[in-house]
Scaffold this motif. Structure first.
Motif, short mmCIF file in Angstrom:
data_model
loop_
_atom_site.label_atom_id
_atom_site.label_comp_id
_atom_site.label_asym_id
_atom_site.label_seq_id
_atom_site.Cartn_x
_atom_site.Cartn_y
_atom_site.Cartn_z
N PHE A 59 0.83 -1.21 0.00
CA PHE A 59 0.00 0.00 0.00
C PHE A 59 0.87 1.26 0.00
CE2 PHE A 59 -3.74 -2.44 1.48
CZ PHE A 59 -4.76 -1.76 0.85
N ILE A 60 1.84 1.32 0.92
CA ILE A 60 2.62 2.54 1.08
C ILE A 60 3.55 2.75 -0.12
CG2 ILE A 60 4.59 1.64 2.41
CD1 ILE A 60 2.72 4.87 3.19
N ILE A 61 4.09 1.69 -0.68
CA ILE A 61 4.94 1.83 -1.86
C ILE A 61 4.10 2.30 -3.04
CG2 ILE A 61 6.32 0.55 -3.55
CD1 ILE A 61 7.37 -1.10 -1.11
N THR A 62 2.90 1.78 -3.19
CA THR A 62 2.00 2.23 -4.27
C THR A 62 1.66 3.70 -4.09
OG1 THR A 62 1.07 0.01 -4.50
CG2 THR A 62 -0.22 1.84 -5.40
N SER A 63 1.29 4.09 -2.89
CA SER A 63 0.93 5.48 -2.61
C SER A 63 2.12 6.41 -2.87
CB SER A 63 0.47 5.61 -1.15
OG SER A 63 0.24 6.95 -0.82
N SER A 64 3.29 6.04 -2.38
CA SER A 64 4.49 6.87 -2.57
C SER A 64 4.89 6.95 -4.03
CB SER A 64 5.65 6.33 -1.74
OG SER A 64 5.39 6.43 -0.37
N THR A 65 4.76 5.86 -4.75
CA THR A 65 5.13 5.85 -6.17
C THR A 65 4.18 6.72 -6.98
OG1 THR A 65 6.06 3.64 -5.92
CG2 THR A 65 5.59 4.38 -8.17
N LEU A 66 2.88 6.63 -6.70
CA LEU A 66 1.91 7.49 -7.40
C LEU A 66 2.22 8.97 -7.14
CD1 LEU A 66 -1.41 5.57 -6.75
CD2 LEU A 66 -0.34 5.97 -8.98
N LEU A 67 2.56 9.30 -5.91
CA LEU A 67 2.90 10.67 -5.57
C LEU A 67 4.18 11.09 -6.27
CD1 LEU A 67 1.43 12.72 -3.88
CD2 LEU A 67 2.81 12.05 -1.93
N LEU A 68 5.16 10.21 -6.33
CA LEU A 68 6.42 10.50 -7.00
C LEU A 68 6.19 10.76 -8.49
CD1 LEU A 68 9.49 10.64 -6.78
CD2 LEU A 68 9.55 8.18 -7.15
N VAL A 69 5.35 9.97 -9.13
CA VAL A 69 5.02 10.17 -10.55
C VAL A 69 4.34 11.52 -10.75
CG1 VAL A 69 3.56 9.31 -12.43
CG2 VAL A 69 4.93 7.72 -11.09
N PHE A 70 3.43 11.86 -9.84
CA PHE A 70 2.77 13.17 -9.90
C PHE A 70 3.80 14.30 -9.78
CE2 PHE A 70 1.08 16.63 -7.18
CZ PHE A 70 0.25 17.24 -8.11
N TYR A 71 4.70 14.15 -8.83
CA TYR A 71 5.72 15.19 -8.61
C TYR A 71 6.62 15.36 -9.83
CZ TYR A 71 4.65 15.06 -3.59
OH TYR A 71 4.04 15.13 -2.37
N LEU A 72 6.93 14.25 -10.51
CA LEU A 72 7.80 14.34 -11.69
C LEU A 72 7.16 15.19 -12.79
CD1 LEU A 72 9.17 10.69 -11.87
CD2 LEU A 72 10.47 12.76 -11.32
#
Length: 146
Positions: A59-72
């Motif tokens: 869950f947390i890796i998915t959430s963090s990765t989605l946020l990271l993609v958004f930030y990029l």
């Protein structure tokens, strides 16, 4: 037929991230009988001795990765990439720290901070929050200049 551009997809990633994080937190409190949403922090769901650690790590890796993609995509999505890259860069580093914490620095057993790994958990989570806040301030200055 609905056609979305890249920035719309990145924006959806940014919207899904906190939803997944919140669902993880609510779901964690339901399936872990000794967990209290009031008493325990979210990191306790992914602590070394947590009964459903692997599930909540996902869950947390998915959430963090989605946020990271958004930030990029944030830099290019705001004013066509014109302006300072400081805000988006601070967000990206904050997002990377979130993934690193989930993968390599879980909270120590029982929520205690005893080992180097547990101390790094606290340091990296704190640093991630500071960088995220600084990124918001930097983006505010960037948006003021538009």
């Amino acid at each position: 037929m609905i056609v979305m551009n890249l920035f719309q997809i990145l924006a959806i990633c940014g919207m899904l991230s906190p939803i997944i994080y919140t669902l993880m937190w609510i779901f964690g409190g339901i399936i872990q009988p000794d967990y209290s949403h009031i008493r325990d922090d979210v990191s306790s769901l992914m602590a070394v001795d947590a009964p459903n650690k692997k599930l909540f790590d996902k869950f947390i890796i998915t959430s963090s990765t989605l946020l990271l993609v958004f930030y990029l995509g944030l830099h290019w999505g705001v004013n066509g990439g014109e302006g300072s890259i400081v805000g988006p860069l601070l967000f990206v580093v904050s997002g990377l720290l979130g993934v690193l914490v989930a993968l390599f620095f879980p909270l120590d057993e029982g929520g205690e901070i005893v080992t180097t790994r547990g101390k790094m958990h606290l340091i990296l989570i704190s640093l991630s929050g500071i960088l995220c806040t600084a990124g918001m301030v930097a983006m505010w200055f960037r948006l003021e200049s538009i």
